[in-house]
Design an enzyme around this catalytic site. Structure first.
Site, short mmCIF file in Angstrom:
data_model
loop_
_atom_site.label_atom_id
_atom_site.label_comp_id
_atom_site.label_asym_id
_atom_site.label_seq_id
_atom_site.Cartn_x
_atom_site.Cartn_y
_atom_site.Cartn_z
N LYS A 150 -11.50 6.73 -3.80
CA LYS A 150 -10.78 6.26 -2.62
C LYS A 150 -9.42 5.74 -3.08
O LYS A 150 -9.31 4.65 -3.64
CB LYS A 150 -11.60 5.13 -1.97
N GLU A 198 -10.06 -3.94 -12.71
CA GLU A 198 -8.75 -4.02 -13.39
C GLU A 198 -7.82 -4.67 -12.39
O GLU A 198 -7.50 -4.06 -11.36
CB GLU A 198 -8.24 -2.63 -13.75
N CYS A 246 0.90 -3.41 -13.27
CA CYS A 246 0.05 -4.57 -13.55
C CYS A 246 0.44 -5.21 -14.86
O CYS A 246 0.24 -6.40 -15.05
CB CYS A 246 -1.41 -4.13 -13.56
N GLU A 269 1.82 -13.26 -9.31
CA GLU A 269 2.25 -11.89 -9.55
C GLU A 269 3.17 -11.42 -8.41
O GLU A 269 2.79 -11.43 -7.25
CB GLU A 269 1.02 -10.97 -9.61
#
Ligand code: NAP
Length: 491
Positions: A178, A253, A287, A384
């Protein structure tokens, strides 16, 4: 009449629309125009995909295939990706806004995951145990888990799909992929290659739709044995909680706020390039972005001057042009989020040394931004941003570099720039991050385990050990004793 490109989903070897016929559209972030439509998958579609994957896992060609044959299919798939690399790269650029200069190379490298894990498929050996029970023979088998749900984010759809699918399939699982609603096109185009490579129907299913709809339905489905998720920490937490309620295997992750640490004994020109690649490559939407640049006080001003001078030359614009260096932000929510963080940083008293606002290079562009005068307690240093926004934080000595470097909830990656071997080894050991790069940054390989410490995730992708994330160990006991002993006593 709409000139949108119309995509479908692959479920059980069939190309299908959503069960209720609904669709959603995807935008080209350089132009701001919608260019493709996809089925808006429903809970019924999730169920259909799980049934198809379960059927293919339980019986038929895939279930009866040897590991060597699986490896052969994976290598064939790798060849097909290599042959289609340019088209797939162009689709990702159109859908995601990443640079063609990077995606062309990335898509040529993606096949390596399928070659590597294809090679590994028939090298996962169980063991014969020198068991301590007389007249018994004991061995272990490493078996696939069953149906794997792989959920990917929008920033590197096919690279990250490869990190999940190659080991999952090598291990003998079946998969439902997905992709993110923002960048589904390349995953659906990629799905065609599974048919061409000869994977039996249902072994790989690719569904599209919204995360909170079909994504959630998949993670909640009792027929899914393992979830492998890459995305933001908040979504990851939800996925983990859902998985835990059914004791599913889950690997995650997640996000990062990685320190890129520059010591005064570094090769300064290389370190400047390393700092730039850490935060402005991929428009900072990675990331592993080195979004906290820790610079030793003694070289702070000189280093920042050089960094800003080089960053200023970054060419922004059409990501399809080979000489563009900074492309658009991929999604509208992400664009707004980055702009809001620019305000947060300014409000916290950070000084804008470069950029600090929107850029006029296409539809959704943010200027490469450098903030100085940041301390590690500020939100801009802790949260972040996932954009081209760098926070420069000065430090005094090695001890402080370690303390500040580790002082975030994340632990995905870290960079160290030094010519001292002692420092290189000490910092690599003391930084609490899944990947540490010394005098380099943003290097990844199918051979090198990748994953997070702390709230950056669970489990590892790539490298030999990662295949075990998709397997479970069975203990097999056989007796060759002539008599069955006292049945009321444990053997
Ligand atoms: P995200 O919003 O967490 O979405 C990730 C994926 O999860 C998407 O496919 C999303 O679908 C789906 N999703 C959303 N809600 C869900 C739910 N309730 N149940 C199941 N699935 C759901 O992350 P993103 O914005 O796409 O990606 C950026 C994040 O990914 C950043 O935090 C970045 O650090 C992280 N990331 C980590 C790594 C790594 O290897 N550690 C690599 C790349 C990116 P929709 O898009 O359709 O909502």
């Amino acid at each position: 009449m709409s000139d949108l490109q119309k995509y479908q989903m692959l479920i059980g070897g069939e190309w299908v629309d959503a069960s209720d016929g609904q669709t959603f559209e995807s935008m080209n972030p350089y132009t701001g125009e919608n260019w493709a439509s996809f089925p808006r998958g429903t809970a019924d579609d999730a169920d259909r995909a799980v049934q198809a994957a379960r059927k293919a896992f339980n019986s038929g060609d895939w279930a009866n295939m040897t590991a060597t044959q699986r490896g052969h299919l994976l290598r064939k798939l790798g060849d097909l990706i290599a042959a289609k690399a340019e088209d797939l790269a162009a689709t990702e650029v159109r859908d995601n806004g990443k640079l063609i200069a990077e995606m062309g190379l990335q898509l040529k490298y993606v096949p390596q995951w399928y070659y590597y894990f294809g090679g590994l498929a028939d090298k996962i050996e169980g063991a014969v145990t020198p068991i301590d029970k007389p007249d018994h023979f004991h061995y272990t088998r490493h078996e696939p888990l069953g149906v794997v749900c792989a959920i990917t984010p929008w920033n590197s759809p096919l690279l990250l799909a490869g990190w999940k699918l190659a080991p999952a399939l090598a291990a003998g699982n079946t998969v439902i992929l997905k992709p993110s609603e923002f960048t589904s096109a390349s995953s659906v185009e990629f799905a065609r290659l599974f048919e061409e490579a000869g994977f039996p129907p249902g072994v790989v299913n690719v569904v599209t739709g919204y995360g909170h709809e079909i994504g959630a339905a998949l993670t909640e489905h009792p027929g899914v044995d393992k979830i492998t998720f890459t995305g933001g920490s908040e979504t990851g937490r939800r996925v983990y909680q859902t998985g835990a309620s059914q004791f599913k295997r889950v690997s995650l992750e997640l996000g990062g706020k990685s320190p890129n640490i520059v010591f005064d004994d570094c090769d300064m020109d290389n370190a400047v390039k390393g700092a730039i690649s850490g935060i402005f490559a991929a428009t900072g939407q990675t990331c592993i972005a080195g979004s906290r640049l820790l610079v030793q006080e003694s070289i702070h001003d000189e280093f920042v001057d050089k960094l800003v001078a080089l960053a200023k030359t970054a060419k922004m614009g059409d990501p399809m042009l080979m000489d563009t260096q900074v492309g658009p932000v991929t999604t509208v929510p992400q664009y707004e989020k980055i702009l809001s963080y620019l305000d947060v940083a300014k409000g916290e008293g950070a000084e804008v040394r470069l950029g600090g606002g929107k850029a006029d290079a296409g539809k959704y562009f943010v200027q490469p931004t450098v903030f100085t005068g940041v301390n590690n307690k500020m939100r801009i240093a802790q949260e972040e941003v996932f954009g081209p926004v760098l926070s420069v934080i000065p430090f005094k000595d090695d001890e402080e570099a370690i303390e500040v470097g580790n002082d975030v909830i994340y632990g995905l990656a870290a960079g160290v720039w030094t010519q001292s071997m002692r420092r290189a080894f000490t910092m690599s050991a003391k930084l609490r991050a899944g990947s540490v790069w010394v005098n380099t940054y943003r290097a990844v390989s199918y051979m090198a385990p990748f994953g997070g410490y702390k709230q950056s995730g669970l489990g590892r992708e790539s490298g030999q050990e990662s295949i075990k994330e998709f397997m479970q160990t069975k203990s097999v006991w056989m007796s060759y004793a002539e008599d069955t002993p006292n049945p009321f006593i444990m053997r």
